[in-house]
Design a protein around this motif. Sequence first.
Motif: not given
Length: 161
Positions: A45, A49, A69-73, A76-77
């Motif tokens: 994790h 990041n 930020i939504e696309r980055e999340q 990341g997922r």
Amino acid sequence: MNGTAPTSDNALAARLARDVAERLSERIATDGRRMAGEDERSYAHMLINTELEREAHARLRRGEDPLPIEREQVVGRAVHDRLFGLGRLQRFLDDPDISDVAINGCDRVFVTYRDGRRHRASAVAASDAELIELVRLAAAALVPARSRFDSGAPARTIRTP
């Protein structure tokens, strides 16, 4: 947000997953042993990041906006799911509202919800060959060793607890 990443984000997730996997392998080689499961996930994790931060800096250097930020999340997922789950298929397995996933090729995916709704979903693999490898991985983890998945036995129902 349904957790579905645009194709460019899938490519980014694949690249970042390779980078994080390489760094995890380097850590194991340095330590001479694998980390405990939760420690490995926590370390991964942190690496995810770090890689997302590097990507944001690289985009800025190229004169591009960083990912929202939504696309980055979502990316990341997706990286996490590639490393510790079943890639793009994992989001369906994790959704308690989904009762069934029918996959008739890497890009012919249909989900059925517990309330009876059914809709076509985005691709779960970049190619049918990648999908076959994904199914073999899932089968190895979830199905007894005597079961097989190949051209002679192409259909399998895998139930998870």
